[in-house]
Design an enzyme around this catalytic site. Structure first.
Site, mmCIF file in Angstrom:
data_model
loop_
_atom_site.group_PDB
_atom_site.id
_atom_site.type_symbol
_atom_site.label_atom_id
_atom_site.label_comp_id
_atom_site.label_asym_id
_atom_site.label_seq_id
_atom_site.Cartn_x
_atom_site.Cartn_y
_atom_site.Cartn_z
ATOM 1 N N TYR A 1 -2.558 14.083 -3.484
ATOM 2 C CA TYR A 1 -1.482 13.156 -3.133
ATOM 3 C C TYR A 1 -0.944 13.446 -1.739
ATOM 4 C CZ TYR A 1 2.899 10.524 -3.556
ATOM 5 O OH TYR A 1 3.943 9.649 -3.358
ATOM 6 N N LYS B 1 -0.960 10.923 1.540
ATOM 7 C CA LYS B 1 0.256 10.442 2.182
ATOM 8 C C LYS B 1 0.394 10.947 3.618
ATOM 9 C CE LYS B 1 1.936 7.817 -1.054
ATOM 10 N NZ LYS B 1 2.072 6.357 -0.846
#
Length: 251
Positions: A147, A151
């Site tokens: 993740y 991002k």
């Protein structure tokens, strides 16, 4: 008055739904990119909301959605890349397939939509792009390697495109929320409760305590920042910026 078109991915729930609602209240035509057409009904009650089938994990679906937007609108005035997924696991337990799936949704799909739609914004004289990042765009967190990587990449993509399109009157900015009170946040609360044996209230409190202001961000608070960047005349000079909407978490 000229109709203003905005394309919003993941518009059916959470931050995406709040963003769609804000644009509809502002009189924009909202193109809701999502998998489930049934989620359009609540938005359609607020204004001109239109469904575009969109599966962020499928390159062909993403490209088809972009093509539909170009055919139907000529160009969108604003693009909000909101659809995203999270994954929590240690590095050793993060499979290659899961890593690639997170990148596909959080980075590849926004890249493809930007590539397909931003040139038409340039030809039309300008446009606004907002990518929904995360505090995980700005710092690292344990057990979220896939993740955080996605991002961070999304923030880098935004900065590169902001530099490339600055002279073409197309702005690109990133909004980086902390914990937002959505289904994703509730799932995290459930996960903490299950793994630690805490009550739901205690698990929620533990996550909220990570924010100096002591509460989760409301989706509507994120939506207002996105709307400002896309609708406000002042937003025309803002590009390459990243806005932390996190109650002080990353200060």
């Amino acid at each position: 008055m000229t109709t203003r078109h905005v394309a919003i991915t993941g518009a059916g729930r959470g931050i995406g739904k709040a963003v769609a609602e804000r644009f509809l209240k502002g009189g924009w035509q909202v193109w809701a990119l999502m998998r489930d057409e049934a989620q359009l009904a609540p938005l359609a009650k607020l204004g001109d909301a239109r469904f575009v089938h969109f599966d962020a994990t499928d390159v062909d679906s993403v490209l088809a959605a972009a093509q539909k937007l170009l055919v139907e609108t000529g160009h969108v005035h604003a693009l909000v890349n909101n659809a995203g997924i999270a994954h929590s696991a240690s590095l050793a337990k993060t499979s290659t397939a899961e890593f690639l799936r997170v990148q596909a949704v959080n980075v590849t799909a926004p890249f493809l939509l930007c590539r397909e739609l931003m040139p038409s914004m340039t030809r039309a004289g300008g446009g606004r792009v907002v990518n929904i990042g995360s505090t995980a765009s700005k710092k690292g967190f344990k057990y979220t390697s896939a993740y955080c990587a996605s991002k961070h990449a999304l923030l880098g993509l935004s900065r590169a495109l902001a530099a490339e399109f600055a002279s073409k009157n197309v702005t690109v900015n990133t909004v980086c929320p902390g914990w937002v009170d959505t289904d994703m946040f509730k799932a995290s609360v459930d996960r903490v409760a299950q793994t630690t044996g805490r009550s739901q209230a205690d698990a929620r409190g533990a996550l909220e305590s990570m924010t100096p202001m002591g509460r989760a961000v409301r989706p509507e608070e994120v939506a207002e920042v996105v709307y400002f960047l896309c609708d406000s005349p002042a937003g025309a000079i803002i590009t390459g910026a990243d806005y932390a909407i996190d109650g002080g978490e990353t200060t």
